[in-house]
Design a protein around this motif. Sequence first.
Motif, short mmCIF file in Angstrom:
data_model
loop_
_atom_site.label_atom_id
_atom_site.label_comp_id
_atom_site.label_asym_id
_atom_site.label_seq_id
_atom_site.Cartn_x
_atom_site.Cartn_y
_atom_site.Cartn_z
N LEU A 1 -1.29 -0.49 -3.92
CA LEU A 1 -2.71 -0.41 -3.55
C LEU A 1 -2.92 0.81 -2.67
O LEU A 1 -2.27 0.94 -1.62
N HIS B 1 -11.50 -9.47 -3.10
CA HIS B 1 -10.92 -9.56 -1.75
C HIS B 1 -11.81 -10.45 -0.91
O HIS B 1 -12.97 -10.09 -0.66
N THR C 1 0.85 -1.19 0.00
CA THR C 1 0.00 0.00 0.00
C THR C 1 0.88 1.24 0.00
O THR C 1 2.04 1.20 0.44
N LYS D 1 -10.17 -2.15 -6.27
CA LYS D 1 -10.35 -3.37 -5.46
C LYS D 1 -11.66 -3.23 -4.70
O LYS D 1 -12.00 -2.13 -4.27
N GLU E 1 -7.18 -12.59 2.60
CA GLU E 1 -6.72 -11.99 3.86
C GLU E 1 -7.06 -12.88 5.05
O GLU E 1 -8.21 -13.32 5.22
N TYR F 1 -0.01 5.80 0.23
CA TYR F 1 -1.15 6.70 0.37
C TYR F 1 -0.83 8.15 -0.02
O TYR F 1 -1.70 8.99 0.03
N GLY G 1 -4.99 1.61 -0.33
CA GLY G 1 -5.97 0.88 0.46
C GLY G 1 -6.80 1.82 1.33
O GLY G 1 -6.33 2.88 1.75
N ASP G 2 -8.03 1.36 1.63
CA ASP G 2 -8.83 2.17 2.57
C ASP G 2 -8.27 2.02 3.99
O ASP G 2 -8.76 2.68 4.92
N SER G 3 -7.23 1.20 4.15
CA SER G 3 -6.49 1.18 5.42
C SER G 3 -5.92 2.56 5.73
O SER G 3 -5.52 2.83 6.86
N VAL H 1 0.63 -8.91 -0.36
CA VAL H 1 0.41 -7.48 -0.17
C VAL H 1 0.64 -7.17 1.30
O VAL H 1 0.30 -7.96 2.18
N VAL I 1 0.68 -3.79 4.25
CA VAL I 1 0.36 -2.39 4.55
C VAL I 1 1.68 -1.69 4.86
O VAL I 1 2.45 -2.14 5.72
N ILE J 1 -2.39 -11.77 2.33
CA ILE J 1 -1.94 -10.99 3.50
C ILE J 1 -2.40 -11.79 4.72
O ILE J 1 -3.60 -12.02 4.91
N ASP K 1 -8.81 1.46 -3.77
CA ASP K 1 -9.68 0.61 -2.96
C ASP K 1 -11.04 1.29 -2.81
O ASP K 1 -11.12 2.42 -2.27
N VAL L 1 -7.43 -10.80 -3.52
CA VAL L 1 -6.72 -10.74 -2.24
C VAL L 1 -7.30 -11.79 -1.30
O VAL L 1 -8.52 -11.92 -1.19
O1 KIV Z 1 -6.90 -1.42 2.67
C1 KIV Z 1 -5.94 -2.18 2.57
O2 KIV Z 1 -4.79 -1.83 2.86
C2 KIV Z 1 -6.20 -3.54 2.13
C3 KIV Z 1 -5.09 -4.53 2.20
C4 KIV Z 1 -4.97 -5.02 3.60
C5 KIV Z 1 -5.26 -5.66 1.25
O3 KIV Z 1 -7.29 -3.85 1.75
#
Ligand code: KIV
Length: 263
Positions: free
Chosen positions: A43, A139, A24, A115, A184, A26, A45-47, A215, A217, A205, A85, A182
């Motif tokens: 990615l 996912h 990931t 994703k 997880e 951002y 990611g919405d993380s 993948v 984070v 992951i 994401d 993915v």
């Molecule tokens: O949002 C994210 O970082 C994810 C990964 C954990 C695959 O979806």
Amino acid sequence: MQKRSTLLDFRSKYDRGEKLTVVTAYDYSMALAVDAAGVDAILVGDSLNMTMLGRENTLSATMDEMIHHTKAVAKGTKQALVIGDMPFMSYQGNPRDTLKNAGRFLKEGGAQAVKLEWGVDALAVTKLLVGNGIPVMGHVGFTPQHVHQLGGYHQQGKGKEAAVKLLQEAKALEKAGAFAVVLELLPKDVAKKITTSLRIPTIGIGAGPYCDGQVQVLHDMLGLLPDFHPKHAKAYLRLHESIRGAVKRYAEEVRSGKFPPAS
Ligand code: KIV
């Protein structure tokens, strides 16, 4: 100018049996570094709702926030594939809104794919997006947007029935046109069974070593959050401590008159 990887490059690596690397990112500066390291895909990611915005889980990330961060990552990415994401409730409404939201990742964000997490609508949404030229990564397993329903951050696919269900979901996503899935937080043997049953790459992951790629984070890999070290992640750096140390030295040097130097 170097060209970004395409889905065909991603697919070719899978066909050649090369492991796929996804991480990931951002923002612009992190994308520059991650991209220069030569990963296959980044990615957004919405993380980021937790890592960048300090919120409790991924649920409150908005479309505008995701697009804002995706734009920054796309700007810093020269060679990797960029995947955006789709946030919670951005693809569960009417198809027109879903298409519009997914399209924003490509049109405004500069991503090449999106994703989305497994849910009751995942297959219809995947078909809709793929049919309209928007590549989809699925996912399954632990899907963080279902954290309340799943009762917390737990491994999924334990027991025969649960494992078969996950295999069916992954296969259905492949059939619906997803280019990768993915996996997880699954037992490694379940991830292995899914991986050998699919003809699209699995990206794991917390799902063991048998997936076609991994993948991670970025904040977990870099040790950027002082009190968060998930079991499945490996911290290659302790960046929180490094940053704290550097800024402490700077503050001491300003206070003591050592920085900036007089001449
Ligand atoms: O949002 C994210 O970082 C994810 C990964 C954990 C695959 O979806």
